[in-house]
Design an enzyme around this catalytic site. Structure first.
Site, PDB file in Angstrom:
ATOM      1  N   GLU A 363       0.754  -1.164  -0.102  1.00  0.00           N
ATOM      2  CA  GLU A 363       0.019   0.246   0.113  1.00  0.00           C
ATOM      3  C   GLU A 363       1.038   1.310   0.033  1.00  0.00           C
ATOM      4  O   GLU A 363       0.558   2.249   0.632  1.00  0.00           O
ATOM      5  CB  GLU A 363      -1.143  -0.111   1.006  1.00  0.00           C
TER       6      GLU A 363
HETATM    7  N1  COS Z   1      -6.600  11.150  -3.237  1.00  0.00           N
HETATM    8  C1  COS Z   1      -7.210  11.528  -4.542  1.00  0.00           C
HETATM    9  N2  COS Z   1      -6.789  11.910  -5.551  1.00  0.00           N
HETATM   10  C2  COS Z   1      -5.380  12.082  -5.560  1.00  0.00           C
HETATM   11  C3  COS Z   1      -4.446  11.581  -4.483  1.00  0.00           C
HETATM   12  C4  COS Z   1      -5.130  11.101  -3.287  1.00  0.00           C
HETATM   13  N3  COS Z   1      -4.455  10.676  -2.288  1.00  0.00           N
HETATM   14  N4  COS Z   1      -3.081  11.506  -4.855  1.00  0.00           N
HETATM   15  C5  COS Z   1      -3.165  12.069  -6.210  1.00  0.00           C
HETATM   16  N5  COS Z   1      -4.472  12.089  -6.613  1.00  0.00           N
HETATM   17  C6  COS Z   1      -4.876  12.786  -7.896  1.00  0.00           C
HETATM   18  C7  COS Z   1      -4.276  14.241  -8.188  1.00  0.00           C
HETATM   19  O1  COS Z   1      -4.931  15.278  -7.321  1.00  0.00           O
HETATM   20  C8  COS Z   1      -4.065  14.401  -9.592  1.00  0.00           C
HETATM   21  O2  COS Z   1      -5.544  14.614 -10.131  1.00  0.00           O
HETATM   22  P1  COS Z   1      -5.565  16.115 -10.604  1.00  0.00           P
HETATM   23  O3  COS Z   1      -4.266  16.209 -11.853  1.00  0.00           O
HETATM   24  O4  COS Z   1      -6.831  16.270 -11.277  1.00  0.00           O
HETATM   25  O5  COS Z   1      -5.040  17.186  -9.620  1.00  0.00           O
HETATM   26  C9  COS Z   1      -4.033  12.910  -9.913  1.00  0.00           C
HETATM   27  O6  COS Z   1      -4.412  12.032  -8.852  1.00  0.00           O
HETATM   28  C10 COS Z   1      -2.460  12.332 -10.244  1.00  0.00           C
HETATM   29  O7  COS Z   1      -1.713  12.863  -9.140  1.00  0.00           O
HETATM   30  P2  COS Z   1      -0.244  13.046  -9.147  1.00  0.00           P
HETATM   31  O8  COS Z   1       0.231  13.921 -10.163  1.00  0.00           O
HETATM   32  O9  COS Z   1       0.086  13.176  -7.796  1.00  0.00           O
HETATM   33  O10 COS Z   1       0.082  11.525  -9.343  1.00  0.00           O
HETATM   34  P3  COS Z   1       1.711  10.832  -9.417  1.00  0.00           P
HETATM   35  O11 COS Z   1       1.632   9.849 -10.605  1.00  0.00           O
HETATM   36  O12 COS Z   1       2.747  12.014  -9.631  1.00  0.00           O
HETATM   37  O13 COS Z   1       1.712  10.087  -8.178  1.00  0.00           O
HETATM   38  C11 COS Z   1       2.775   8.846  -6.370  1.00  0.00           C
HETATM   39  C12 COS Z   1       2.999   9.745  -7.505  1.00  0.00           C
HETATM   40  C13 COS Z   1       3.991   8.214  -6.073  1.00  0.00           C
HETATM   41  C14 COS Z   1       2.466   9.894  -5.153  1.00  0.00           C
HETATM   42  C15 COS Z   1       1.646   7.852  -6.699  1.00  0.00           C
HETATM   43  O14 COS Z   1       1.712   7.261  -7.835  1.00  0.00           O
HETATM   44  C16 COS Z   1       1.524   6.673  -5.482  1.00  0.00           C
HETATM   45  O15 COS Z   1       0.907   6.990  -4.340  1.00  0.00           O
HETATM   46  N6  COS Z   1       1.976   5.635  -5.941  1.00  0.00           N
HETATM   47  C17 COS Z   1       1.972   4.434  -4.874  1.00  0.00           C
HETATM   48  C18 COS Z   1       0.911   3.565  -5.301  1.00  0.00           C
HETATM   49  C19 COS Z   1       0.831   2.450  -4.547  1.00  0.00           C
HETATM   50  O16 COS Z   1       0.505   2.756  -2.905  1.00  0.00           O
HETATM   51  N7  COS Z   1       1.089   1.172  -4.830  1.00  0.00           N
HETATM   52  C20 COS Z   1       1.084   0.220  -4.067  1.00  0.00           C
HETATM   53  C21 COS Z   1       0.204  -0.977  -4.796  1.00  0.00           C
HETATM   54  S1  COS Z   1      -1.580  -0.505  -4.671  1.00  0.00           S
HETATM   55  S2  COS Z   1      -2.440  -1.537  -3.009  1.00  0.00           S
END
Ligand code: COS
Length: 379
Positions: A363
């Site tokens: 996660e």
């Molecule tokens: N809740 C709701 N929306 C979210 C959010 C959240 N926690 N985090 C990001 N978003 C939205 C953003 O607001 C953005 O939308 P808008 O462009 O309309 O504003 C969109 O999603 C894309 O966000 P962002 O540009 O931050 O995406 P990135 O690809 O840069 O994200 C990380 C990078 C690393 C933070 C993300 O990919 C992540 O958390 N990865 C880990 C995934 C994970 O936990 N994998 C484990 C397996 S799944 S159990």
């Protein structure tokens, strides 16, 4: 501000604790050693409502707040992190997501049986080439009439092979990157849904993770969760809640390791006195309890913010980052307190040590939590 549990919370936690001690603890070592998913215990957990703790009663759940949920996950995790992994995924990633984004029809059809324990669910984002970078997913969903046809592979999917309902994330428009991901509710008995290899793991060995293949899997368009292109936000929002569950799991593992260490420190004699009389052990215990309590407070605070309807993304990430590190540090010290006995297969602390590691990975890895936290601070 009130740091004590309410009467309702106390009574629920007593019931969860009784269940954990009577039904889970006696099998915890065996399911770990043999890598067996405990079907009977998971069914019982469903029957007593713990698979839908944060879901409103009208949709089959217990209607609890997230603070109480986190306390209950901690309690289950003290007995077995394998069991709590299954329960946390079902509650936070599957039920919460359906409750937040599902239509009333979808809730009646899928959420009710997931929350009332009839079914368990799974949540499929991760792929061979898309873990932390969820936006690189290769699974595609192509519109064909009233259906979407899915093709692709998911890996490390908790509850795969055990779940009746899966939330699947797939690319409906690759050109759009993260904005081209869409979420679908899938009946896992559908043609084209194939469960692959079940993973053999270091820890949480009594939970089940497997590969899933989609081979021209047709999903009715009405099973789209949210709108087309909203899948990434739905996944991130689900994982925010999931991270509270994993933090609570980490706290539970740390507490169990601490409890066993305190007991052992009083029982184990060296040089004619209990090892707890030596300052080397006293300092370890002092650090272990301090860290565990701090991790619990951070976890409950993230849950409390969610319950107040505030943005809790950063709080959930901080809680998971800290609590998972605490679980590693406390279980490492617990093995040290137990010496050679703690290194042997079948000792509780050896299991806790292996179980703790996953909390730094799933996660969202600890490195991802730092990205999320620093972005919030620097925006
Ligand atoms: N809740 C709701 N929306 C979210 C959010 C959240 N926690 N985090 C990001 N978003 C939205 C953003 O607001 C953005 O939308 P808008 O462009 O309309 O504003 C969109 O999603 C894309 O966000 P962002 O540009 O931050 O995406 P990135 O690809 O840069 O994200 C990380 C990078 C690393 C933070 C993300 O990919 C992540 O958390 N990865 C880990 C995934 C994970 O936990 N994998 C484990 C397996 S799944 S159990």
């Amino acid at each position: 501000m009130n740091f004590g549990p309410t009467e309702d919370q106390k009574s629920l936690l007593e019931r969860v604790k009784r269940f954990a001690v009577q039904e889970i603890e006696p099998i915890a070592a065996e399911i770990d050693l043999k890598g067996i998913f405990p079907d009977d215990v998971i069914s019982k957990i469903g029957r007593i409502g713990l698979n839908g703790m944060i879901i409103p009663k009208e949709h089959g759940g217990m209607g609890l707040d997230t603070v109480t949920y986190a306390m209950a996950i901690e309690e289950l995790s003290r007995a077995s992190a394998s069991v709590s992994a299954t329960v946390s995924v079902n509650n936070s990633l599957v039920c919460y997501t359906l409750d937040k984004f599902g239509s009333e029809n979808q809730k009646m059809k899928f959420l009710v049986p997931l929350a009332n324990g009839t079914y368990i669910g799974s949540f499929a984002v991760t792929e061979p080439a898309a873990g932390t970078d969820a936006s690189s997913m290769q699974t595609t969903a192509k519109r064909e009439g009233d259906s979407f046809v899915l093709n692709g592979t998911k890996i490390f999917i908790t509850n795969a092979g055990k779940s009746k309902i899966a939330l699947i994330f797939a690319m409906t428009d690759k050109e759009k990157g993260v904005k081209g991901i869409t979420s679908f509710i899938v009946d896992t008995s559908s043609k084209g849904f194939v469960v692959g290899k079940i993973e053999d793991k270091m820890g949480i060995r009594g939970s089940q993770q497997a590969q899933i293949f989609f081979e021209n899997l047709a999903v009715p368009a009405e099973n789209m969760l949210g709108k087309e292109g909203e899948g990434f936000k739905i996944a991130m929002s689900a994982i925010d809640c999931g991270r509270i569950g994993i933090s609570a799991q980490a706290v539970g593992i740390a507490q169990a390791a601490l409890d066993d260490s305190v007991k052992y420190a009083k029982e184990r004699f060296q040089f004619g006195k209990p090892i707890g009389d030596f300052q080397a052990i006293q300092w370890k215990i002092a650090e272990m309890v301090t860290l565990t309590n701090a991790a619990r407070l951070m976890t409950l605070r993230a849950a409390w913010k969610k319950d107040k309807g505030e943005r809790f993304t950063m709080d959930a990430s901080m809680a998971k980052l800290f609590a998972s590190d605490v679980a590693m540090r406390v279980t490492r010290e617990a093995v040290q307190v137990h010496g050679g006995h703690g290194y042997m297969k079948g000792s509780n602390v050896e299991r806790f040590f292996r179980d703790a590691k996953i909390t730094e990975i799933y996660e969202g890895t600890s490195e991802v939590q730092k990205i999320v936290i620093s972005r919030e601070m620097l925006k």
